[in-house]
Design a protein around this motif. Structure first.
Motif, PDB file in Angstrom:
ATOM      1  N   ASN A 136      -3.469  -1.962   6.916  1.00 41.55           N
ATOM      2  CA  ASN A 136      -2.748  -1.006   5.894  1.00 41.55           C
ATOM      3  C   ASN A 136      -3.592  -0.209   5.147  1.00 41.55           C
ATOM      4  O   ASN A 136      -3.092   0.737   4.527  1.00 41.55           O
ATOM      5  N   THR A 137      -4.714  -0.397   4.826  1.00 49.37           N
ATOM      6  CA  THR A 137      -5.620   0.637   4.397  1.00 49.37           C
ATOM      7  C   THR A 137      -5.848   1.933   5.266  1.00 49.37           C
ATOM      8  O   THR A 137      -6.111   2.983   4.647  1.00 49.37           O
ATOM      9  N   ALA A 138      -5.709   1.806   6.592  1.00 50.93           N
ATOM     10  CA  ALA A 138      -5.712   2.948   7.368  1.00 50.93           C
ATOM     11  C   ALA A 138      -4.463   3.312   7.663  1.00 50.93           C
ATOM     12  O   ALA A 138      -4.285   4.524   8.212  1.00 50.93           O
ATOM     13  N   VAL A 139      -3.325   2.530   7.749  1.00 50.98           N
ATOM     14  CA  VAL A 139      -2.042   2.892   8.054  1.00 50.98           C
ATOM     15  C   VAL A 139      -1.195   2.569   6.940  1.00 50.98           C
ATOM     16  O   VAL A 139      -0.431   1.153   6.925  1.00 50.98           O
ATOM     17  N   PRO A 140      -1.159   3.216   5.811  1.00 49.00           N
ATOM     18  CA  PRO A 140      -0.534   2.672   4.497  1.00 49.00           C
ATOM     19  C   PRO A 140       1.032   2.904   4.681  1.00 49.00           C
ATOM     20  O   PRO A 140       1.459   3.519   5.483  1.00 49.00           O
ATOM     21  N   ALA A 141       1.723   1.968   4.066  1.00 54.55           N
ATOM     22  CA  ALA A 141       3.343   1.841   4.526  1.00 54.55           C
ATOM     23  C   ALA A 141       4.066   2.034   3.061  1.00 54.55           C
ATOM     24  O   ALA A 141       3.421   1.517   1.846  1.00 54.55           O
ATOM     25  N   PRO A 142       5.194   2.535   2.651  1.00 49.52           N
ATOM     26  CA  PRO A 142       5.864   2.640   1.585  1.00 49.52           C
ATOM     27  C   PRO A 142       5.941   1.104   0.980  1.00 49.52           C
ATOM     28  O   PRO A 142       6.259   0.159   1.507  1.00 49.52           O
ATOM     29  N   GLY A 143       5.841   1.102  -0.480  1.00 51.23           N
ATOM     30  CA  GLY A 143       5.953  -0.302  -1.148  1.00 51.23           C
ATOM     31  C   GLY A 143       4.659  -0.687  -1.204  1.00 51.23           C
ATOM     32  O   GLY A 143       4.707  -1.917  -1.876  1.00 51.23           O
ATOM     33  N   LEU A 144       3.449  -0.450  -0.411  1.00 57.82           N
ATOM     34  CA  LEU A 144       2.418  -1.439  -0.394  1.00 57.82           C
ATOM     35  C   LEU A 144       1.239  -0.728  -1.416  1.00 57.82           C
ATOM     36  O   LEU A 144       0.069  -0.930  -0.968  1.00 57.82           O
ATOM     37  N   ALA A 145       1.504   0.107  -2.300  1.00 54.63           N
ATOM     38  CA  ALA A 145       0.417   0.871  -2.941  1.00 54.63           C
ATOM     39  C   ALA A 145      -0.533   0.023  -3.703  1.00 54.63           C
ATOM     40  O   ALA A 145      -1.854   0.242  -3.414  1.00 54.63           O
ATOM     41  N   LEU A 146      -0.249  -1.104  -4.275  1.00 51.65           N
ATOM     42  CA  LEU A 146      -1.063  -2.156  -4.950  1.00 51.65           C
ATOM     43  C   LEU A 146      -2.004  -2.961  -3.759  1.00 51.65           C
ATOM     44  O   LEU A 146      -3.098  -2.840  -4.035  1.00 51.65           O
ATOM     45  N   TYR A 147      -1.238  -3.284  -2.824  1.00 50.91           N
ATOM     46  CA  TYR A 147      -1.802  -4.129  -1.607  1.00 50.91           C
ATOM     47  C   TYR A 147      -2.778  -3.202  -1.247  1.00 50.91           C
ATOM     48  O   TYR A 147      -4.012  -3.523  -0.824  1.00 50.91           O
ATOM     49  N   CYS A 148      -2.512  -1.934  -0.675  1.00 57.05           N
ATOM     50  CA  CYS A 148      -3.418  -1.035  -0.147  1.00 57.05           C
ATOM     51  C   CYS A 148      -4.769  -0.742  -0.948  1.00 57.05           C
ATOM     52  O   CYS A 148      -5.794  -0.699  -0.657  1.00 57.05           O
ATOM     53  N   ALA A 149      -4.560  -0.431  -1.973  1.00 56.51           N
ATOM     54  CA  ALA A 149      -5.500  -0.058  -3.255  1.00 56.51           C
ATOM     55  C   ALA A 149      -6.364  -1.298  -3.226  1.00 56.51           C
ATOM     56  O   ALA A 149      -7.559  -0.847  -3.516  1.00 56.51           O
ATOM     57  N   SER A 150      -6.042  -2.385  -3.594  1.00 57.41           N
ATOM     58  CA  SER A 150      -6.817  -3.373  -3.785  1.00 57.41           C
ATOM     59  C   SER A 150      -7.712  -3.940  -2.629  1.00 57.41           C
ATOM     60  O   SER A 150      -8.661  -4.069  -2.557  1.00 57.41           O
ATOM     61  N   LYS A 151      -7.104  -3.628  -1.520  1.00 52.11           N
ATOM     62  CA  LYS A 151      -8.003  -3.656  -0.272  1.00 52.11           C
ATOM     63  C   LYS A 151      -8.816  -2.880   0.119  1.00 52.11           C
ATOM     64  O   LYS A 151     -10.014  -2.840   0.477  1.00 52.11           O
ATOM     65  N   ALA A 152      -8.416  -1.545  -0.150  1.00 49.75           N
ATOM     66  CA  ALA A 152      -9.492  -0.472   0.053  1.00 49.75           C
ATOM     67  C   ALA A 152     -10.568  -0.652  -1.086  1.00 49.75           C
ATOM     68  O   ALA A 152     -11.680  -0.348  -0.521  1.00 49.75           O
ATOM     69  N   ALA A 153     -10.377  -0.928  -2.234  1.00 46.31           N
ATOM     70  CA  ALA A 153     -11.403  -1.150  -3.279  1.00 46.31           C
ATOM     71  C   ALA A 153     -12.443  -2.326  -2.463  1.00 46.31           C
ATOM     72  O   ALA A 153     -13.564  -2.210  -2.706  1.00 46.31           O
ATOM     73  N   LEU A 154     -11.817  -3.560  -1.723  1.00 49.41           N
ATOM     74  CA  LEU A 154     -12.528  -4.398  -1.427  1.00 49.41           C
ATOM     75  C   LEU A 154     -13.609  -4.030  -0.307  1.00 49.41           C
ATOM     76  O   LEU A 154     -14.707  -4.294  -0.179  1.00 49.41           O
ATOM     77  N   GLU A 155     -12.776  -3.065   0.568  1.00 45.32           N
ATOM     78  CA  GLU A 155     -13.804  -2.563   1.405  1.00 45.32           C
ATOM     79  C   GLU A 155     -14.895  -1.886   0.903  1.00 45.32           C
ATOM     80  O   GLU A 155     -16.401  -1.822   1.643  1.00 45.32           O
ATOM     81  N   GLN A 156     -14.820  -1.122  -0.023  1.00 43.92           N
ATOM     82  CA  GLN A 156     -15.812  -0.431  -0.607  1.00 43.92           C
ATOM     83  C   GLN A 156     -16.738  -1.307  -1.292  1.00 43.92           C
ATOM     84  O   GLN A 156     -18.137  -1.154  -1.144  1.00 43.92           O
ATOM     85  N   ILE A 157     -16.536  -2.290  -1.851  1.00 42.76           N
ATOM     86  CA  ILE A 157     -17.253  -3.426  -2.480  1.00 42.76           C
ATOM     87  C   ILE A 157     -18.019  -3.944  -1.401  1.00 42.76           C
ATOM     88  O   ILE A 157     -19.286  -4.069  -1.478  1.00 42.76           O
TER      89      ILE A 157
END
Length: 240
Positions: A136-157
């Protein structure tokens, strides 16, 4: 033939169910001593611990103060850290609260970051850190803003940690599952939507937890020593 992880110790967060359970089983089958965390599934955790000879540690990632207890069984060393535990929250941005933000980002990003920090002095040169993200960090879906954001941050970490720990030959990678047949997926999708997703996947099925565990086991093993800072999208071809 000696299993590839013989003599290694692995910590898997969220190991009592779903992908984490499959990862714990696979790493144990590959010879590792496994410590895994669980939040509420004590019976399932105890059963798995007995089955694979692992140590199960209760942990609520919403409370970083539970972190020291997680590492207590690991003071004699740690070779592999798998940050798997996470939550999802399906809610439109218009309805999100500050409390939602704090909970999702703490569980999915802050706690894994603190776990990496705690693992660094325990890991030997050549150790492994593997963080679970999401397609979902590459294919975001409606309703998943926090989930996508949290995992995108983990990818950068993950990417930064790979740079920082590279001089010690410690590899740090991300595995991003696609649609994987777990309780979490079933609870947040209708059977019809899951059937559509399987039809869109190149391999024409949903992923199984064992599929993801195999990718994690590869990254944990000796053949992945030249892979670091990577995001392996284990999607069965849902994203190509």
């Amino acid at each position: 033939m000696t299993p590839p992880l013989t003599g290694k110790t692995a910590l898997v967060t969220g190991g009592s169910r779903g992908i984490g359970r499959a990862v714990a089983r696979r790493l144990a089958a590959d010879g590792a001593r496994v410590v895994f965390t669980y939040r509420s599934s004590k019976d399932a955790a105890d059963a798995l611990a007995g089955e694979i000879g692992a140590v199960a540690v209760p942990c609520d990632q919403a409370d970083p103060n539970t972190l020291p207890a997680v590492f207590e069984p690991l003071q004699d060393g740690l070779d592999i850290l798998v940050n798997n535990a996470a939550i999802t929250l399906s809610r439109p941005i218009a309805d999100l609260t500050p409390e939602d933000f704090d909970r999702v980002l703490t569980i999915n990003t802050k706690f894994p970051l603190l776990a990496i920090r705690a693992a660094i002095p325990l890991l030997p040169d050549g150790g492994r850190i593997i963080n679970l993200s999401t397609l979902n960090t590459a294919v975001p879906a409606p309703g998943l803003a926090l989930y996508c954001a949290s995992k995108a941050a983990l990818e950068q970490i993950t990417a930064v940690a790979a740079r920082e720990l590279g001089p010690r030959a410690i590899t740090v990678n991300t595995v991003s599952p696609g649609a994987t047949d777990t309780d979490m997926l079933q609870a947040t999708n209708t059977p019809e939507s899951l059937a559509r997703t399987a039809a869109l996947t190149a391999l024409q099925r949903l992923g199984q937890p064992t599929d993801i565990a195999a990718v994690v086991a590869f990254l944990a093993g000796p053949d992945a020593a030249w892979l670091t800072g990577q995001n392996l999208r284990a999607t069965g071809g849902l994203l190509i």
